[in-house]
Design an enzyme around this catalytic site. Structure first.
Site, PDB file in Angstrom:
ATOM      1  N   LYS A   1       0.852  -1.205   0.000  1.00 28.28           N
ATOM      2  CA  LYS A   1       0.000   0.000   0.000  1.00 28.28           C
ATOM      3  C   LYS A   1       0.883   1.249   0.000  1.00 28.28           C
ATOM      4  O   LYS A   1       2.100   1.163   0.210  1.00 28.28           O
ATOM      5  CB  LYS A   1      -0.901  -0.027   1.233  1.00 28.28           C
ATOM      6  CG  LYS A   1      -0.137   0.080   2.555  1.00 28.28           C
ATOM      7  CD  LYS A   1      -1.033  -0.165   3.764  1.00 28.28           C
ATOM      8  CE  LYS A   1      -0.250  -0.017   5.063  1.00 28.28           C
ATOM      9  NZ  LYS A   1      -1.057  -0.391   6.242  1.00 28.28           N
ATOM     10  N   TYR A  49      15.641  31.030   4.324  1.00 30.60           N
ATOM     11  CA  TYR A  49      14.446  31.778   4.710  1.00 30.60           C
ATOM     12  C   TYR A  49      14.451  32.106   6.202  1.00 30.60           C
ATOM     13  O   TYR A  49      14.796  31.264   7.035  1.00 30.60           O
ATOM     14  CB  TYR A  49      13.190  30.957   4.419  1.00 30.60           C
ATOM     15  CG  TYR A  49      12.784  30.951   2.958  1.00 30.60           C
ATOM     16  CD1 TYR A  49      12.420  32.133   2.310  1.00 30.60           C
ATOM     17  CD2 TYR A  49      12.762  29.764   2.244  1.00 30.60           C
ATOM     18  CE1 TYR A  49      12.045  32.106   0.980  1.00 30.60           C
ATOM     19  CE2 TYR A  49      12.383  29.737   0.911  1.00 30.60           C
ATOM     20  CZ  TYR A  49      12.025  30.927   0.286  1.00 30.60           C
ATOM     21  OH  TYR A  49      11.653  30.903  -1.032  1.00 30.60           O
TER      22      TYR A  49
HETATM   23  C1  PLP Z   1      -0.286  -1.323   6.938  1.00 25.56           C
HETATM   24  C2  PLP Z   1      -0.861  -2.596   7.427  1.00 25.56           C
HETATM   25  C3  PLP Z   1      -0.048  -3.709   7.616  1.00 25.56           C
HETATM   26  C4  PLP Z   1       1.467  -3.641   7.504  1.00 25.56           C
HETATM   27  O1  PLP Z   1       1.957  -3.017   8.670  1.00 25.56           O
HETATM   28  P1  PLP Z   1       3.509  -2.767   8.924  1.00 25.56           P
HETATM   29  O2  PLP Z   1       3.564  -2.185  10.268  1.00 25.56           O
HETATM   30  O3  PLP Z   1       3.960  -1.812   7.864  1.00 25.56           O
HETATM   31  O4  PLP Z   1       4.191  -4.083   8.804  1.00 25.56           O
HETATM   32  C5  PLP Z   1      -0.663  -4.901   7.961  1.00 25.56           C
HETATM   33  N1  PLP Z   1      -1.999  -4.975   8.137  1.00 25.56           N
HETATM   34  C6  PLP Z   1      -2.809  -3.906   7.988  1.00 25.56           C
HETATM   35  C7  PLP Z   1      -4.256  -4.042   8.229  1.00 25.56           C
HETATM   36  C8  PLP Z   1      -2.264  -2.677   7.648  1.00 25.56           C
HETATM   37  O5  PLP Z   1      -3.062  -1.606   7.511  1.00 25.56           O
END
Ligand code: PLP
Length: 357
Positions: free
Chosen positions: A38, A252
């Site tokens: 994701k 800045y």
């Molecule tokens: C993002 C996510 C993961 C992965 O989590 P990490 O901490 O990056 O390993 C797993 N399960 C769900 C439901 C998530 O939203």
């Protein structure tokens, strides 16, 4: 875009991502290990990451939203591709046409998916209170298993709230709640741990682990040596170097003032690249392993470093902003965030150069 046309370059080691996945597989004898891609593969490119993991044998993937799934489906044709955000009601036909696996998180989603049937994952909320069946909806489902008729329940899953804090009682609490919930539902394989959860002990193993962060080199066990291989290197090109006298200011709002004659290098990476403004005055870059402090404000396209005493740094020199000398986790501390946000902030303006697995 050629790397020499930009002020910075993001080097991504796909071999290290695959090596991290294999290391996690070795830690998880109870079942396969998915790749969570994701957030555009945590900012590193979901397509190349998914393709590399698929070539290495990974057959379970997760994204957050439907669009992310559609973008990589063809690269991983026969893998399970779960959509963590759930089923967008009305989009069932799209999920089916692309053989996507919705992560069902409400009775309404279960009902909608059950109309046509097919593979799905059932998400139980054991403490996060974001997605997944809450206690009230779970109680209904426990009484009425027929609501799941027609659904090919691939996994029942939940998500840990504080897995990176091994001592947090929430971990054991969620484990117990998950066990109790599964015991009252139709038998199905389970999916439990994220990256950090995979380091909490065998009790947190399941039929499918779901790591993301650790694949990308983020330390799943903060405070202990990072068992994962570093994956990213962010290099910034020096665009200009100048000598400034005592009392001159940089950037800045003139937040930094030279207390000695100084050499300032201006690098072509700024907050528009995801190199956060919150890092102003709080971190450094590395040249040949030596730190050069970040001075003044990070601006949109430029960041200034005090390179006094480094005559070898000239226009065209590359400084390391992220890498093995300074990891995304390190920069996260300076920016007041976590390594996840450091990676996912890295912007598309940075050319991505992939080292093949
Ligand atoms: C993002 C996510 C993961 C992965 O989590 P990490 O901490 O990056 O390993 C797993 N399960 C769900 C439901 C998530 O939203």
């Amino acid at each position: 875009m050629p790397a020499d046309a930009a002020g910075g370059v993001l080097h991504i080691d796909l071999g290290a991502i695959v090596a991290n996945w294999r290391l996690l597989c070795a830690r998880h004898p109870s079942g396969p290990v998915a790749g969570v891609v994701k957030g555009d593969g945590y900012g590193l490119g979901a397509g190349p990451v998914a393709a590399a993991l698929y070539a290495a044998g990974c057959r379970h993937f997760f994204v957050a939203v439907l669009d992310e799934a559609l973008a990589i489906r063809d690269l991983i044709p026969d893998a399970m591709l779960g959509v963590l955000g759930g089923l967008i009601l009305g989009s069932e036909a799209t999920y089916r046409a692309h053989r996507l696996t919705p992560v069902l998180g409400s009775l309404a989603e279960i009902h909608a998916w059950g109309q046509g049937g097919g593979a799905a994952i059932l998400h139980i909320d054991t403490g996060m209170a974001r997605l997944g069946l809450d206690a009230r909806e779970l109680a209904v489902l426990q009484q009425e298993h027929t609501r799941l008729a027609g659904i090919d329940l691939r996994f029942i899953m939940t998500h840990l709230v504080s897995a990176e804090a091994a001592d947090d009682p929430m971990n054991q609490h969620q484990r117990a709640r998950f066990d109790a919930a599964c015991a009252t539902l139709p038998a199905a394989p389970r999916s439990f741990a994220n990256s950090s959860g995979m380091f909490l002990g065998a009790d947190f193993g399941s039929d499918l682990a779901r790591p993301g962060a650790a694949l990308y080199g983020i330390n799943p066990i903060p405070g202990q040596p990072n068992p994962m291989r570093p994956v990213v290197r962010l290099m910034g090109r020096v665009l200009a170097v100048r000598e400034i006298p005592v009392g001159a200011t940089v950037g800045y709002n003139a937040t930094w003032r030279a207390t000695r004659p100084s050499r300032i290098a201006t690098v072509g990476v700024g907050y528009a690249d995801g190199w956060q403004r919150a890092l102003s005055g709080r971190t450094q870059a590395f040249f040949d392993g030596a730190p050069v402090p970040l001075v003044g404000r990070v601006s949109m396209d430029l960041t200034t470093f005090d390179v006094t005493g480094h005559p070898a740094i000239v226009p065209g020199t590359w400084l390391e902003l992220l890498g093995s000398s300074q990891t995304p986790d390190d920069v996260a501390v300076a920016a007041g965030t976590n390594g996840y946000e450091v990676l996912t902030s890295l912007a598309l303006r940075l050319p991505r150069v992939y080292q093949a697995a």
